[in-house]
Motif scaffolding. Structure first.
Motif, short mmCIF file in Angstrom:
data_model
loop_
_atom_site.label_atom_id
_atom_site.label_comp_id
_atom_site.label_asym_id
_atom_site.label_seq_id
_atom_site.Cartn_x
_atom_site.Cartn_y
_atom_site.Cartn_z
N LYS A 168 41.56 72.93 53.03
CA LYS A 168 40.89 71.68 53.39
C LYS A 168 39.43 71.77 52.95
O LYS A 168 38.75 72.75 53.25
N LEU A 169 38.97 70.77 52.25
CA LEU A 169 37.60 70.73 51.76
C LEU A 169 36.90 69.52 52.38
O LEU A 169 37.44 68.41 52.37
N ARG A 170 35.73 69.75 52.93
CA ARG A 170 34.95 68.66 53.54
C ARG A 170 33.60 68.55 52.86
O ARG A 170 32.91 69.56 52.66
N ILE A 171 33.22 67.33 52.50
CA ILE A 171 31.93 67.06 51.87
C ILE A 171 31.12 66.16 52.78
O ILE A 171 31.61 65.11 53.23
N LEU A 206 28.49 62.84 39.76
CA LEU A 206 28.79 61.55 40.38
C LEU A 206 27.58 60.96 41.09
O LEU A 206 26.69 61.68 41.53
N SER A 207 27.56 59.62 41.17
CA SER A 207 26.50 58.95 41.93
C SER A 207 26.78 59.03 43.43
O SER A 207 25.86 59.14 44.24
N HIS A 208 28.05 58.97 43.80
CA HIS A 208 28.47 59.04 45.20
C HIS A 208 29.59 60.07 45.28
O HIS A 208 30.62 59.94 44.62
N ALA A 209 29.37 61.11 46.07
CA ALA A 209 30.28 62.25 46.08
C ALA A 209 31.67 61.92 46.62
O ALA A 209 32.61 62.67 46.38
N CYS A 210 31.80 60.81 47.36
CA CYS A 210 33.09 60.50 47.97
C CYS A 210 33.78 59.28 47.38
O CYS A 210 35.00 59.22 47.33
N GLU A 211 33.02 58.28 46.93
CA GLU A 211 33.63 57.06 46.44
C GLU A 211 34.35 57.25 45.10
O GLU A 211 35.37 56.65 44.85
N SER A 212 33.77 58.08 44.24
CA SER A 212 34.30 58.21 42.87
C SER A 212 35.18 59.44 42.69
O SER A 212 35.42 59.88 41.57
N SER A 213 35.65 60.02 43.77
CA SER A 213 36.38 61.29 43.64
C SER A 213 37.61 61.31 44.54
O SER A 213 37.62 61.97 45.56
N GLU A 214 38.66 60.57 44.15
CA GLU A 214 39.91 60.59 44.92
C GLU A 214 40.67 61.88 44.69
O GLU A 214 41.41 62.34 45.55
#
Length: 202
Positions: free
Chosen positions: A55-58, A99-107
Motif C-alpha cells: 500500500k502506497l500513500r501520498i 506531474l502538476s498534481h500528484a494524485c489527479e494525474s496518476s491512476e
C-alpha cells in the motif's frame, strides 16, 4: 589446562559470530518515507507499507490545501523489484515529480524496470481526498447579544394629574363662602357676597 579451556571458548564464540554473519539479510521491499515536489512545487510525502500486497500513500500540501491518495498493488511479482526495490520507488517518485498534481494525474503508477511484469505488479489508485490545511473545522465564536434588547421601553413622563384634594378644597371654600354670605348678607346679595368672600378666603 586453563589455556586450552580459554582457547576453546574463543573458538566457540567466533563460530557463533560467523554463523550470524552468514545469515542472509532480508532485503527491505518498502522504500520508507520519501519526500518530493511536484511540477507545481507541491510539497509531498510518499510512504509505503505492506509486504506482498503493498500500500502506497501520498500526502501533499499546496497553497493552503492538502490532498492525498492511496495506491495498492503487488510489485513483488516483478523480478526487477525484488532485486532492487529502492530503485523501483525512486522511479515512482521521479514520475510523480513530473506531474502538476500528484494524485489527479496518476491512476496507475508505472516504472521502466517493471514494464513487462504482470498487471498485478502495477500500483493502482484506490482512494483520494482533499481538505483545507488548517482542517476546516474551525469553531465560530458567537458574540452574545446585548441584554438591553429585552428591556421594556421607558415610560414617557407626562404632566402630573391634579390631585383630587385640590378640587375638593375649592368646593369646600365655595360652600363655606355661601354659608357666610347667607349669615351676613341680604338674600338678594347672597351670590355676590359669596363670590367676594370666596376671593378673600382663596
Amino acid at each position: 589446562m586453563k589455556s586450552f579451556a580459554l582457547l576453546f571458548l574463543v573458538v566457540i564464540c567466533s563460530m557463533g559470530g560467523l554463523g550470524q554473519k552468514l545469515k542472509p539479510k532480508k532485503r527491505s521491499t518498502s522504500g520508507g518515507d520519501i519526500n518530493f515536489r511536484t511540477k507545481t512545487k507541491d510539497n509531498c510525502r510518499m510512504s509505503v507499507s505492506g509486504d506482498e500486497e503493498m500500500k502506497l500513500r501520498i500526502e501533499c500540501k499546496s497553497q493552503g490545501i492538502s490532498y492525498w491518495c492511496e495506491f495498492t498493488g503487488k510489485p513483488s511479482v516483478c523480478r526487477a523489484f525484488r532485486n532492487n526495490p529502492k530503485v523501483y520507488w525512486n522511479q515512482i517518485t521521479a514520475e510523480l515529480r513530473k506531474l502538476s498534481h500528484a494524485c489527479e494525474s496518476s491512476e496507475v503508477l508505472k516504472t521502466t524496470m517493471c514494464q513487462k511484469a504482470p498487471p498485478d505488479a502495477l500500483m493502482k489508485q484506490i482512494a483520494a481526498g482533499m481538505e483545507p490545511e488548517d482542517g476546516a473545522r474551525q469553531d465560530k465564536v458567537q458574540k452574545n447579544s446585548s441584554r438591553g434588547a429585552g428591556k421594556s421601553p421607558a415610560k414617557k413622563a407626562g404632566k402630573p394629574p391634579v390631585p383630587p384634594a385640590q378640587h375638593g378644597q375649592a368646593s369646600e371654600n365655595e360652600t363655606e363662602a355661601m354659608k357666610l354670605a347667607r349669615e351676613h348678607c341680604w338674600e338678594s346679595l347672597h351670590d355676590v357676597c359669596s363670590y367676594i368672600i370666596g376671593i378673600f378666603r382663596g
